[in-house]
Design a protein around this motif. Structure first.
Motif, PDB file in Angstrom:
ATOM      1  N   LEU A 165      70.207  14.286  62.815  1.00 43.54           N
ATOM      2  CA  LEU A 165      68.916  13.663  63.114  1.00 43.54           C
ATOM      3  C   LEU A 165      68.609  13.734  64.607  1.00 43.54           C
ATOM      4  O   LEU A 165      67.469  13.987  65.013  1.00 43.54           O
ATOM      5  N   THR A 166      69.640  13.506  65.439  1.00 40.31           N
ATOM      6  CA  THR A 166      69.454  13.602  66.888  1.00 40.31           C
ATOM      7  C   THR A 166      68.983  14.993  67.276  1.00 40.31           C
ATOM      8  O   THR A 166      68.061  15.153  68.093  1.00 40.31           O
ATOM      9  N   GLY A 167      69.593  16.015  66.671  1.00 42.21           N
ATOM     10  CA  GLY A 167      69.199  17.386  66.954  1.00 42.21           C
ATOM     11  C   GLY A 167      67.770  17.678  66.526  1.00 42.21           C
ATOM     12  O   GLY A 167      67.009  18.334  67.254  1.00 42.21           O
ATOM     13  N   GLN A 168      67.385  17.171  65.350  1.00 39.24           N
ATOM     14  CA  GLN A 168      66.019  17.378  64.870  1.00 39.24           C
ATOM     15  C   GLN A 168      65.001  16.713  65.789  1.00 39.24           C
ATOM     16  O   GLN A 168      63.954  17.286  66.107  1.00 39.24           O
ATOM     17  N   ILE A 169      65.316  15.482  66.215  1.00 39.47           N
ATOM     18  CA  ILE A 169      64.403  14.744  67.093  1.00 39.47           C
ATOM     19  C   ILE A 169      64.261  15.467  68.437  1.00 39.47           C
ATOM     20  O   ILE A 169      63.145  15.643  68.944  1.00 39.47           O
ATOM     21  N   ASP A 170      65.384  15.884  69.017  1.00 40.13           N
ATOM     22  CA  ASP A 170      65.336  16.595  70.303  1.00 40.13           C
ATOM     23  C   ASP A 170      64.513  17.871  70.194  1.00 40.13           C
ATOM     24  O   ASP A 170      63.729  18.214  71.092  1.00 40.13           O
ATOM     25  N   SER A 171      64.688  18.584  69.074  1.00 42.70           N
ATOM     26  CA  SER A 171      63.943  19.831  68.869  1.00 42.70           C
ATOM     27  C   SER A 171      62.443  19.568  68.759  1.00 42.70           C
ATOM     28  O   SER A 171      61.625  20.290  69.347  1.00 42.70           O
ATOM     29  N   LEU A 172      62.081  18.507  68.038  1.00 40.37           N
ATOM     30  CA  LEU A 172      60.659  18.165  67.892  1.00 40.37           C
ATOM     31  C   LEU A 172      60.052  17.729  69.221  1.00 40.37           C
ATOM     32  O   LEU A 172      58.887  18.029  69.517  1.00 40.37           O
ATOM     33  N   ILE A 173      60.827  16.993  70.014  1.00 38.89           N
ATOM     34  CA  ILE A 173      60.343  16.566  71.336  1.00 38.89           C
ATOM     35  C   ILE A 173      60.093  17.780  72.220  1.00 38.89           C
ATOM     36  O   ILE A 173      59.082  17.850  72.934  1.00 38.89           O
ATOM     37  N   ASP A 174      61.006  18.753  72.169  1.00 31.95           N
ATOM     38  CA  ASP A 174      60.806  19.983  72.947  1.00 31.95           C
ATOM     39  C   ASP A 174      59.527  20.696  72.498  1.00 31.95           C
ATOM     40  O   ASP A 174      58.750  21.207  73.327  1.00 31.95           O
ATOM     41  N   THR A 175      59.320  20.737  71.186  1.00 34.65           N
ATOM     42  CA  THR A 175      58.112  21.381  70.651  1.00 34.65           C
ATOM     43  C   THR A 175      56.863  20.642  71.106  1.00 34.65           C
ATOM     44  O   THR A 175      55.848  21.252  71.480  1.00 34.65           O
ATOM     45  N   LEU A 176      56.954  19.305  71.108  1.00 34.54           N
ATOM     46  CA  LEU A 176      55.813  18.477  71.479  1.00 34.54           C
ATOM     47  C   LEU A 176      55.363  18.737  72.910  1.00 34.54           C
ATOM     48  O   LEU A 176      54.167  18.779  73.212  1.00 34.54           O
ATOM     49  N   THR A 177      56.327  18.910  73.812  1.00 38.81           N
ATOM     50  CA  THR A 177      55.990  19.111  75.227  1.00 38.81           C
ATOM     51  C   THR A 177      55.303  20.453  75.463  1.00 38.81           C
ATOM     52  O   THR A 177      54.620  20.642  76.477  1.00 38.81           O
ATOM     53  N   GLU A 178      55.468  21.386  74.515  1.00 32.20           N
ATOM     54  CA  GLU A 178      54.888  22.717  74.681  1.00 32.20           C
ATOM     55  C   GLU A 178      53.489  22.834  74.078  1.00 32.20           C
ATOM     56  O   GLU A 178      52.804  23.834  74.280  1.00 32.20           O
ATOM     57  N   LEU A 179      53.051  21.813  73.327  1.00 33.17           N
ATOM     58  CA  LEU A 179      51.797  21.922  72.591  1.00 33.17           C
ATOM     59  C   LEU A 179      50.567  21.544  73.402  1.00 33.17           C
ATOM     60  O   LEU A 179      49.440  21.846  73.005  1.00 33.17           O
ATOM     61  N   GLY A 180      50.763  20.827  74.516  1.00 32.45           N
ATOM     62  CA  GLY A 180      49.611  20.408  75.306  1.00 32.45           C
ATOM     63  C   GLY A 180      48.720  19.459  74.531  1.00 32.45           C
ATOM     64  O   GLY A 180      49.172  18.441  74.023  1.00 32.45           O
ATOM     65  N   ASP A 181      47.425  19.787  74.406  1.00 31.36           N
ATOM     66  CA  ASP A 181      46.466  18.935  73.684  1.00 31.36           C
ATOM     67  C   ASP A 181      46.221  19.411  72.267  1.00 31.36           C
ATOM     68  O   ASP A 181      45.201  19.092  71.647  1.00 31.36           O
ATOM     69  N   SER A 182      47.108  20.186  71.710  1.00 27.85           N
ATOM     70  CA  SER A 182      46.934  20.724  70.368  1.00 27.85           C
ATOM     71  C   SER A 182      46.854  19.612  69.331  1.00 27.85           C
ATOM     72  O   SER A 182      47.497  18.565  69.454  1.00 27.85           O
ATOM     73  N   THR A 183      46.056  19.847  68.281  1.00 24.64           N
ATOM     74  CA  THR A 183      45.942  18.857  67.193  1.00 24.64           C
ATOM     75  C   THR A 183      47.232  18.755  66.395  1.00 24.64           C
ATOM     76  O   THR A 183      47.393  17.823  65.596  1.00 24.64           O
ATOM     77  N   ALA A 184      48.148  19.672  66.593  1.00 25.40           N
ATOM     78  CA  ALA A 184      49.420  19.633  65.872  1.00 25.40           C
ATOM     79  C   ALA A 184      50.353  18.550  66.407  1.00 25.40           C
ATOM     80  O   ALA A 184      51.387  18.263  65.809  1.00 25.40           O
ATOM     81  N   LYS A 185      49.982  17.937  67.537  1.00 25.56           N
ATOM     82  CA  LYS A 185      50.859  16.930  68.132  1.00 25.56           C
ATOM     83  C   LYS A 185      50.983  15.687  67.256  1.00 25.56           C
ATOM     84  O   LYS A 185      52.044  15.065  67.180  1.00 25.56           O
ATOM     85  N   ALA A 186      49.877  15.290  66.600  1.00 27.28           N
ATOM     86  CA  ALA A 186      49.875  14.041  65.825  1.00 27.28           C
ATOM     87  C   ALA A 186      50.916  14.048  64.706  1.00 27.28           C
ATOM     88  O   ALA A 186      51.741  13.129  64.622  1.00 27.28           O
ATOM     89  N   PRO A 187      50.924  15.070  63.808  1.00 25.20           N
ATOM     90  CA  PRO A 187      51.942  15.048  62.740  1.00 25.20           C
ATOM     91  C   PRO A 187      53.363  15.164  63.278  1.00 25.20           C
ATOM     92  O   PRO A 187      54.295  14.592  62.700  1.00 25.20           O
ATOM     93  N   ILE A 188      53.547  15.876  64.387  1.00 27.32           N
ATOM     94  CA  ILE A 188      54.887  15.983  64.969  1.00 27.32           C
ATOM     95  C   ILE A 188      55.331  14.629  65.507  1.00 27.32           C
ATOM     96  O   ILE A 188      56.477  14.214  65.329  1.00 27.32           O
ATOM     97  N   THR A 189      54.392  13.917  66.157  1.00 28.45           N
ATOM     98  CA  THR A 189      54.715  12.576  66.663  1.00 28.45           C
ATOM     99  C   THR A 189      55.093  11.642  65.530  1.00 28.45           C
ATOM    100  O   THR A 189      56.062  10.871  65.627  1.00 28.45           O
ATOM    101  N   GLN A 190      54.324  11.710  64.429  1.00 30.10           N
ATOM    102  CA  GLN A 190      54.646  10.867  63.274  1.00 30.10           C
ATOM    103  C   GLN A 190      56.018  11.218  62.699  1.00 30.10           C
ATOM    104  O   GLN A 190      56.771  10.338  62.281  1.00 30.10           O
ATOM    105  N   ARG A 191      56.329  12.511  62.686  1.00 30.76           N
ATOM    106  CA  ARG A 191      57.633  12.946  62.173  1.00 30.76           C
ATOM    107  C   ARG A 191      58.762  12.428  63.065  1.00 30.76           C
ATOM    108  O   ARG A 191      59.800  11.985  62.568  1.00 30.76           O
ATOM    109  N   ILE A 192      58.549  12.464  64.388  1.00 33.10           N
ATOM    110  CA  ILE A 192      59.548  11.957  65.325  1.00 33.10           C
ATOM    111  C   ILE A 192      59.780  10.464  65.086  1.00 33.10           C
ATOM    112  O   ILE A 192      60.916   9.986  65.070  1.00 33.10           O
ATOM    113  N   GLU A 193      58.669   9.714  64.901  1.00 31.22           N
ATOM    114  CA  GLU A 193      58.787   8.278  64.662  1.00 31.22           C
ATOM    115  C   GLU A 193      59.574   7.996  63.386  1.00 31.22           C
ATOM    116  O   GLU A 193      60.431   7.108  63.353  1.00 31.22           O
TER     117      GLU A 193
END
Length: 580
Positions: free
Chosen positions: A441-469
């Motif tokens: 789970l730690t690895g999945q969360i870290d990977s999603l956080i890395d992805t999130l930082t690369e998206l900028g203002d993309s609309t894809a950020k919302a579902p990724i944030t929810q997944r991280i939560e």
């Protein structure tokens, strides 16, 4: 040769993460520092004080308090910490601490910032650093307040477990720049909503939390998680402003109490409920505490209110009025009881010791063991008669002493169970699997956080944030489960040496108890007794070393099906996971 300086090590972390500057890592880095600059012996003998799950905002922490009490007693000559903010982020607290340590001639060493109060320059630099620590804390606080105001604009639900009566649903919206955003909104669940209304109706009739608890138990109503209502779960529902149909009277109520209102009076339309942000403070391992109302950010939510304002405000006035005569647990009355915490009713609920107004012939207070469920439900859910505590304690103690007369037979029984008791491989393998899942789970969360930082203002950020939560919630729950199972495993793990001590204790128990104080006798009893079950007539004594299949099936079934809840509605198995 200078006399060796005894050290104390202090470590703190506000929450469990399992990585980084953990409590264990901080302690080891401090030991390494002492080992390199002084000696290995001083590093190993250093006193260690730990606080996990506590903020650096104040000094009200158990480990820190113990350390300062020992400092007052001059049990060490220097305190070593990994980083300055592990002690405090408050300038006033920090200045007071340094002055207090200086008065006692105790040095303060910080590894990260390389400060040492044994020198004047070290003291000056430490004060400067503490200023920046407080500035950082206040900046974070301002950022939180700004976020609260932004949340208040939307009146949305922040996610997590929805309050009883509602479910959380995702709602899409289009921003001014054409982007789609998703947020959570509360939606009424009719069946649960009726349960909430019933809680308010019963409390209005009884004007009492204990009376409401008893009536809900009598009606066999349960919480949304399927557990019996307690005074605490009832009070949480009654105090929650999410249920009130917000009108001008509610607006005035919060305004008079200096809550930060992020909605004008016309918005309080008498239909929608309230959203109160920053209402509680969550601390790991503790029940959430209610913040002062002046710290709340209050707005009108987008959900339907359930309780008319007149009723809700009347309930708040009643709770405040009854605060002075609030329920006081009688468990403390049983401080003379030998079996405190070990006695269970045959219905499955715990029994606690309660003082009476009578005394024995030799002047000792008389107490009884009372079924908790029986008392909570006003006898509606259990009718097992109380046990005379003085007689029961004496009888159990006599029974334990008599084991020495048949020690060889009992030891033979223990020997037969020894392999079962010592076999912890299955439990350890299960815990190891949970640790592996936690790492994944730690690895999945870290990977999603890395992805999130690369998206900028993309609309894809919302579902990724929810997944991280969601993954973070799973990770937190998993960490708590690992801690629980590890503690259970340690508590039930009898190594060969401990087995010998257990048998030796049996052989000396009778004579040793004669000269013991109550607390010592109680501790000795707990090394032998798993629990005692009272069925109204007979006390069934179950010792460690006895497996579930060796217990009277009728007693075992009653206890295992009873679900002996504590005050927070949590229940535990008398044999742990293995009994299922």
């Amino acid at each position: 040769m200078n006399k060796p300086i005894p050290f104390a090590i202090y470590s703190r972390k506000s929450r469990f993460t399992g990585k980084g500057e953990s409590i264990g890592n901080q302690v080891e880095m401090c030991r390494d520092y002492i080992r390199l600059r002084y000696s290995a012996e001083e590093a190993e003998t250093a006193l260690v004080y730990e606080d996990e799950g506590f903020s650096g905002g104040n000094l009200n922490r158990p480990g820190f308090k113990r350390m300062m009490a020992d400092a007052k007693a001059k049990k060490f000559d220097a305190i070593v910490i990994y980083r300055l903010d592990r002690i405090s982020r408050s300038i006033s607290d920090f200045s007071t601490l340094i002055a207090e340590l200086a008065d006692r001639k105790i040095d303060f060493i910080c590894i990260k910032e390389q400060f040492d109060t044994s020198s004047s320059m070290g003291r000056a630099m430490m004060y400067i650093s503490s200023v920046f620590s407080q500035l950082e804390r206040e900046t974070i606080a301002e950022r939180i307040r700004d976020n609260m105001q932004e949340l208040a604009k939307t009146g949305r639900w922040l996610g997590g477990v929805a309050p009883t009566g509602y479910t959380s649903e995702s709602v899409a919206s289009i921003t001014v720049d054409g982007k789609q955003r998703r947020s959570c909104k509360l939606h009424v669940l009719p069946e649960e909503a009726q349960l909430v209304r019933t809680v308010y109706d019963v409390y209005t009739e009884t004007d009492s939390l204990t009376g409401t608890e008893a009536e809900l138990l009598r009606r066999e109503l349960v919480t949304k998680t399927g557990k019996s209502f307690t005074r605490f779960s009832i009070k949480n529902i009654l105090q929650n402003p999410v249920y009130v149909m917000a009108d001008s009277a509610v607006y005035t109520y919060f305004k008079d109490r200096n809550a930060y209102l992020y909605a004008d009076e016309p918005a309080f339309d008498g239909t929608h409920g309230i959203m109160a942000y920053n209402r509680t403070t969550q601390v790991k391992g503790k029940t959430a505490t209610l913040n002062p109302m002046e710290e709340w950010t209050v707005t009108v939510g987008g959900h339907e209110g359930l309780i008319p304002s007149k009723m809700w405000l009347s309930v708040q006035a009643s709770l405040e009025r009854n605060k002075s005569k609030s329920y006081r647990s009688s468990r403390s009355d049983g401080n003379k009881a030998l079996l405190t915490g070990l006695v269970y009713c045959s219905c499955g609920s715990r029994m606690y010791a309660k003082l009476t107004n009578r005394i024995t012939a030799d002047g000792q207070p008389i107490y009884t063991y009372v079924c908790k469920l029986k008392e909570r439900s006003k006898k509606a859910c259990c009718s097992v008669r109380n046990a005379n505590g003085n007689i029961l304690d004496t009888a159990i103690l006599a029974q334990l002493k008599s084991l020495t007369e048949d020690g060889s037979a009992f030891r033979q029984q223990l020997e037969e169970s020894r392999d079962i008791l010592f076999n912890q491989n299955h439990s350890q393998n299960f815990i190891d699997d949970l640790h592996k899942k936690h790492r994944e789970l730690t690895g999945q969360i870290d990977s999603l956080i890395d992805t999130l930082t690369e998206l900028g203002d993309s609309t894809a950020k919302a579902p990724i944030t929810q997944r991280i939560e969601k993954l973070t919630e799973e990770q937190t729950a998993l960490a708590l489960r690992i801690d629980e199972l590890s503690e259970l495993s340690e508590r039930r793990d009898l190594c060969s040496d401990e087995f010998g001590i257990f048998v030796d204790l049996l052989s000396v128990f009778s004579n040793a108890c004669e000269g013991m104080e109550l607390e010592q006798t109680r501790a000795a009893v707990r090394t032998l007794v798993r629990y005692v079950v009272w069925d109204g007539e007979t006390a069934h004594l179950i010792l460690f070393g006895v497996e579930p299949n060796e217990v009277d099936p009728a007693i075992l079934e009653a206890v295992m099906s009873g679900g002996h809840d504590d005050d927070n509605g949590d229940s535990e198995s008398l044999w742990g996971e293995d009994s299922k």
